[in-house]
Scaffold this motif. Structure first.
Motif, short mmCIF file in Angstrom:
data_model
loop_
_atom_site.label_atom_id
_atom_site.label_comp_id
_atom_site.label_asym_id
_atom_site.label_seq_id
_atom_site.Cartn_x
_atom_site.Cartn_y
_atom_site.Cartn_z
N ASP A 1 0.84 -1.61 -0.56
CA ASP A 1 -0.19 0.18 -0.02
C ASP A 1 1.04 1.27 -0.23
OD1 ASP A 1 0.44 1.29 2.92
OD2 ASP A 1 -0.22 -0.70 2.75
N HIS A 2 0.06 2.95 -0.44
CA HIS A 2 0.73 3.50 -0.38
C HIS A 2 1.91 3.67 0.82
CE1 HIS A 2 -2.30 3.28 -4.23
NE2 HIS A 2 -0.94 3.56 -4.69
N LYS B 1 2.88 10.82 -3.97
CA LYS B 1 2.95 10.81 -3.09
C LYS B 1 3.14 10.65 -1.44
CE LYS B 1 -0.71 8.88 -2.19
NZ LYS B 1 -2.81 9.74 -1.39
N LEU C 1 3.87 7.66 -6.73
CA LEU C 1 4.30 7.64 -5.05
C LEU C 1 5.04 8.39 -4.81
CD1 LEU C 1 5.52 3.68 -6.02
CD2 LEU C 1 3.85 4.28 -4.55
N SER D 1 -6.51 5.51 -4.88
CA SER D 1 -6.17 6.35 -4.10
C SER D 1 -5.92 7.83 -5.20
CB SER D 1 -4.56 6.07 -3.28
OG SER D 1 -3.91 7.40 -3.18
N PHE E 1 5.21 2.42 1.53
CA PHE E 1 5.59 2.28 1.19
C PHE E 1 6.38 4.12 0.87
CE2 PHE E 1 7.84 5.58 -2.46
CZ PHE E 1 8.22 4.97 -3.40
N CYS E 2 6.10 5.21 1.43
CA CYS E 2 6.44 6.08 1.84
C CYS E 2 7.22 6.10 2.99
CB CYS E 2 5.16 7.44 2.45
SG CYS E 2 3.82 7.85 0.73
N TYR F 1 2.88 13.02 1.79
CA TYR F 1 3.08 12.00 3.13
C TYR F 1 3.35 13.00 3.75
CZ TYR F 1 4.94 8.91 5.75
OH TYR F 1 5.52 7.70 7.39
N LEU G 1 0.66 -1.09 -6.23
CA LEU G 1 0.26 0.28 -5.73
C LEU G 1 -0.59 0.91 -6.86
CD1 LEU G 1 3.47 0.12 -4.58
CD2 LEU G 1 1.66 0.47 -3.42
N ASN G 2 -0.45 0.54 -7.85
CA ASN G 2 -0.96 0.93 -9.44
C ASN G 2 -2.13 1.31 -9.34
OD1 ASN G 2 0.66 1.90 -12.20
ND2 ASN G 2 -1.48 1.47 -12.94
N THR H 1 -5.11 6.96 -9.06
CA THR H 1 -5.40 5.22 -10.10
C THR H 1 -6.07 4.93 -10.44
OG1 THR H 1 -6.18 5.11 -8.23
CG2 THR H 1 -3.67 4.96 -8.69
#
Length: 257
Positions: free
Chosen positions: A29-30, A63, A60, A153, A33-34, A67, A148-149, A86
């Motif tokens: 999930d985003h 995001k 990303l 979101s 990743f962040c 974040y 993720l793609n 997305t």
């Protein structure tokens, strides 16, 4: 599958080359990743960075800027063939099931977005390179990137409105629709625009010289500040102005035609 690169504040990180490629690990999930990307910057002792992101990498990067908006870590963004929502892929409902699919099905989904038909040798080589990279990814890596793609979101632009942005896209066929491009322009009305006549999905591979010039032009606005990302000795200002003029002339010709 999307690339993200960092260009550190040169004065704080002189031991690196200006652009550093990252092969990020598996994230589902985003937010995950962040958080992982923030930890990487902490480990590298980077206060703020310039990010170049292509396709998913560009999303990303946005995001991550969103974040960290309360304690900014992103000084600027170069977004190449990227998107801000997305939902344009219409696969939000399948995002949660990618982890179950076998690798050959996931590869087929990705390859479906690759250009086909007549193209110049350099573009064909770029696609061949990406196909080889695709073959090197495991099922989990492919599934996580597709998740993720396509995971539902979108970018909240009010949280990153103070960040300098350059939007880079191509005039020929790519996986990014015209509506998605227009949405990016609306989202960042003050962004600089960098257009390439051709380049397909991977202009940073097959039109690397033009892309590098645009990146240098983007970074020039930070020369002389603590956020300079390029050693001034490495940039020939006169040559850069000539190249900038050539690109502007080419764009004018393309618009007229």
């Amino acid at each position: 599958m999307g690339e993200i690169k960092i260009s550190p504040d040169y004065n704080w990180f002189r031991s690196t080359v200006p652009l550093k490629k990252l092969q990020y690990p598996i994230y589902w999930d985003h937010l995950e990743f962040c958080d992982g990307f923030r930890k990487l910057l902490d480990d590298l002792h980077l206060d703020r960075v310039h990010l170049f992101g292509a396709s998913l990498g560009g999303f990303l990067a946005q995001k991550f800027a969103e974040y960290t908006h309360k304690s900014p870590r992103v000084q600027s963004l170069v977004l190449c063939n990227s998107f801000s929502d997305t939902s344009i892929f219409n696969q939000s409902w399948t995002a949660s099931s990618f982890w179950l699919m076998p690798a050959f099905m996931l590869k087929k989904i990705v390859l479906g977005n690759f250009a086909s038909g007549p193209m110049d040798r350099v573009m064909a080589n770029g696609i061949d390179f990406m196909v080889d990279r695709l073959e090197s990814l495991s099922q989990s890596e492919l599934a996580s990137r597709l998740t993720l793609n396509c995971q539902n979101s979108y970018v909240e632009p009010h949280k990153i409105r103070d960040i300098a942005v350059t939007i880079m896209d191509v005039f020929d066929q790519s996986a990014l629709s015209t509506d998605a491009k227009e949405e990016m322009y609306k989202l960042y009305p003050n962004a600089r625009r960098a257009h390439l006549k051709t380049g397909g999905n991977f202009p940073y591979l097959c039109r690397s010289a033009e892309v590098n010039i645009y990146v240098q032009i983007h970074l020039r606005q930070f020369h002389g500040t603590r956020y300079a990302a390029i050693d001034p000795a490495m940039v020939n200002a006169e040559e850069l102005e000539v190249q900038k003029g050539n690109l502007t002339s080419n764009q004018d010709d393309q618009e007229q035609s």
